[in-house]
Design a protein around this motif. Structure first.
Motif, PDB file in Angstrom:
ATOM      1  N   PRO A  43     -50.686  22.025  19.374  1.00  0.00           N
ATOM      2  CA  PRO A  43     -49.618  21.073  19.684  1.00  0.00           C
ATOM      3  C   PRO A  43     -49.918  20.326  20.983  1.00  0.00           C
ATOM      4  O   PRO A  43     -50.322  20.933  21.981  1.00  0.00           O
ATOM      5  CB  PRO A  43     -48.385  21.969  19.871  1.00  0.00           C
ATOM      6  CG  PRO A  43     -48.688  23.206  19.120  1.00  0.00           C
ATOM      7  CD  PRO A  43     -50.179  23.405  19.242  1.00  0.00           C
ATOM      8  N   HIS A  44     -49.733  19.019  20.950  1.00  0.00           N
ATOM      9  CA  HIS A  44     -49.972  18.180  22.136  1.00  0.00           C
ATOM     10  C   HIS A  44     -49.304  16.829  21.922  1.00  0.00           C
ATOM     11  O   HIS A  44     -48.957  16.479  20.796  1.00  0.00           O
ATOM     12  CB  HIS A  44     -51.484  17.971  22.342  1.00  0.00           C
ATOM     13  CG  HIS A  44     -52.102  17.150  21.253  1.00  0.00           C
ATOM     14  ND1 HIS A  44     -52.375  17.667  20.002  1.00  0.00           N
ATOM     15  CD2 HIS A  44     -52.433  15.834  21.195  1.00  0.00           C
ATOM     16  CE1 HIS A  44     -52.858  16.705  19.236  1.00  0.00           C
ATOM     17  NE2 HIS A  44     -52.897  15.574  19.929  1.00  0.00           N
ATOM     18  N   ALA A  45     -49.141  16.102  22.999  1.00  0.00           N
ATOM     19  CA  ALA A  45     -48.765  14.685  22.898  1.00  0.00           C
ATOM     20  C   ALA A  45     -49.978  13.926  23.433  1.00  0.00           C
ATOM     21  O   ALA A  45     -50.761  14.466  24.225  1.00  0.00           O
ATOM     22  CB  ALA A  45     -47.535  14.404  23.729  1.00  0.00           C
ATOM     23  N   ASP A  46     -50.163  12.689  22.997  1.00  0.00           N
ATOM     24  CA  ASP A  46     -51.348  11.948  23.443  1.00  0.00           C
ATOM     25  C   ASP A  46     -51.095  11.289  24.805  1.00  0.00           C
ATOM     26  O   ASP A  46     -49.992  10.830  25.085  1.00  0.00           O
ATOM     27  CB  ASP A  46     -51.731  10.894  22.400  1.00  0.00           C
ATOM     28  CG  ASP A  46     -52.255  11.529  21.112  1.00  0.00           C
ATOM     29  OD1 ASP A  46     -52.456  12.763  21.091  1.00  0.00           O
ATOM     30  OD2 ASP A  46     -52.463  10.797  20.133  1.00  0.00           O
ATOM     31  N   GLY A  47     -52.143  11.242  25.607  1.00  0.00           N
ATOM     32  CA  GLY A  47     -52.035  10.618  26.935  1.00  0.00           C
ATOM     33  C   GLY A  47     -52.333   9.126  26.891  1.00  0.00           C
ATOM     34  O   GLY A  47     -52.444   8.468  27.922  1.00  0.00           O
ATOM     35  N   VAL A  98     -44.719  15.232  20.252  1.00  0.00           N
ATOM     36  CA  VAL A  98     -45.649  16.369  20.205  1.00  0.00           C
ATOM     37  C   VAL A  98     -46.071  16.503  18.742  1.00  0.00           C
ATOM     38  O   VAL A  98     -45.243  16.437  17.840  1.00  0.00           O
ATOM     39  CB  VAL A  98     -44.956  17.658  20.709  1.00  0.00           C
ATOM     40  CG1 VAL A  98     -45.847  18.878  20.469  1.00  0.00           C
ATOM     41  CG2 VAL A  98     -44.611  17.533  22.189  1.00  0.00           C
ATOM     42  N   HIS A  99     -47.363  16.643  18.509  1.00  0.00           N
ATOM     43  CA  HIS A  99     -47.870  16.775  17.138  1.00  0.00           C
ATOM     44  C   HIS A  99     -48.981  17.817  17.087  1.00  0.00           C
ATOM     45  O   HIS A  99     -49.527  18.207  18.133  1.00  0.00           O
ATOM     46  CB  HIS A  99     -48.338  15.415  16.592  1.00  0.00           C
ATOM     47  CG  HIS A  99     -49.276  14.666  17.475  1.00  0.00           C
ATOM     48  ND1 HIS A  99     -48.888  14.018  18.627  1.00  0.00           N
ATOM     49  CD2 HIS A  99     -50.614  14.468  17.381  1.00  0.00           C
ATOM     50  CE1 HIS A  99     -49.940  13.455  19.193  1.00  0.00           C
ATOM     51  NE2 HIS A  99     -50.999  13.721  18.465  1.00  0.00           N
ATOM     52  N   ARG A 100     -49.302  18.258  15.886  1.00  0.00           N
ATOM     53  CA  ARG A 100     -50.355  19.265  15.690  1.00  0.00           C
ATOM     54  C   ARG A 100     -50.932  19.086  14.295  1.00  0.00           C
ATOM     55  O   ARG A 100     -50.344  18.401  13.444  1.00  0.00           O
ATOM     56  CB  ARG A 100     -49.787  20.683  15.839  1.00  0.00           C
ATOM     57  CG  ARG A 100     -48.852  21.052  14.709  1.00  0.00           C
ATOM     58  CD  ARG A 100     -48.324  22.476  14.842  1.00  0.00           C
ATOM     59  NE  ARG A 100     -47.514  22.829  13.674  1.00  0.00           N
ATOM     60  CZ  ARG A 100     -46.907  23.989  13.506  1.00  0.00           C
ATOM     61  NH1 ARG A 100     -46.984  24.930  14.447  1.00  0.00           N
ATOM     62  NH2 ARG A 100     -46.209  24.236  12.408  1.00  0.00           N
TER      63      ARG A 100
END
Ligand SMILES: O=C(O)CCC(=O)C(=O)O
Ligand SMILES: [Fe+2]
Length: 165
Positions: A43-47, A98-100
């Motif tokens: 899981p992360h959000a893009d910078g 947030v996506h994965r």
């Protein structure tokens, strides 16, 4: 996007700058025997400013109100995900989700992601027209946010709080 927020149509483009960066990443996710234990991408959000994705199989999920939702498969569509820097420039109106990627025991998956990021050394911040008494300034101006994002990403953390007022 600027027009949809009733802004001058080039305002975001100007923030990205003439030397805005476009990086492409080709992702290959092999089948995995234990999809219950292993994620394709954590899981992360893009910078980025924003990210454009072409995916061949559904496994991309977006987090909303604590629940994961699969992004539907449409082989003729490009998926555009807002990154943290569009959230900052829009003063929090556009959300960087947030996506994965989950894994699948039967088949592999290929995706192509294009990351569009402001020019190095260029300061970005909320558009003035999006700051008012009803919507106070949420984010401060930041420079090279993508670097800050990367440092936090490596530790499995989001960096957006570093831009909060
Ligand atoms: O493979 C995908 O669909 C998503 C890739 C992604 O989120 C990323 O590379 O940041
Ligand atoms: Fe991503």
């Amino acid at each position: 996007m600027a027009k949809s927020l009733k802004l001058e149509e080039n305002c975001f483009l100007e923030q990205f700058g003439k030397q805005a960066q476009l990086h492409a990443r080709f992702n290959y996710y092999s089948p995995c025997q234990r999809p219950d234990l292993v994620l394709g991408l954590k899981p992360h959000a893009d910078g980025t400013g924003y990210t454009i994705i072409l995916q061949d199989e559904v496994e991309l999920q977006v987090l909303k109100d604590g629940k994961w939702y699969a992004v539907p498969k449409n082989p003729t569509a490009l998926l555009v995900l807002m990154g943290d820097q569009m959230e900052i420039m829009s003063n929090g109106i556009l959300k960087s989700p947030v996506h994965r990627v989950v894994s699948n025991s039967k088949r592999d998956r290929i995706s192509i992601a294009m990351f569009y990021t402001p020019e190095l050394g260029k300061e970005i911040g909320p558009e003035d027209e999006l700051v008012n008494v009803d919507r106070p300034r949420v984010y401060k101006k930041v420079t090279d946010y993508a670097e800050t994002h990367w440092k936090f990403y490596q530790r499995g953390m989001r960096a957006l709080h570093t831009a909060h007022i």
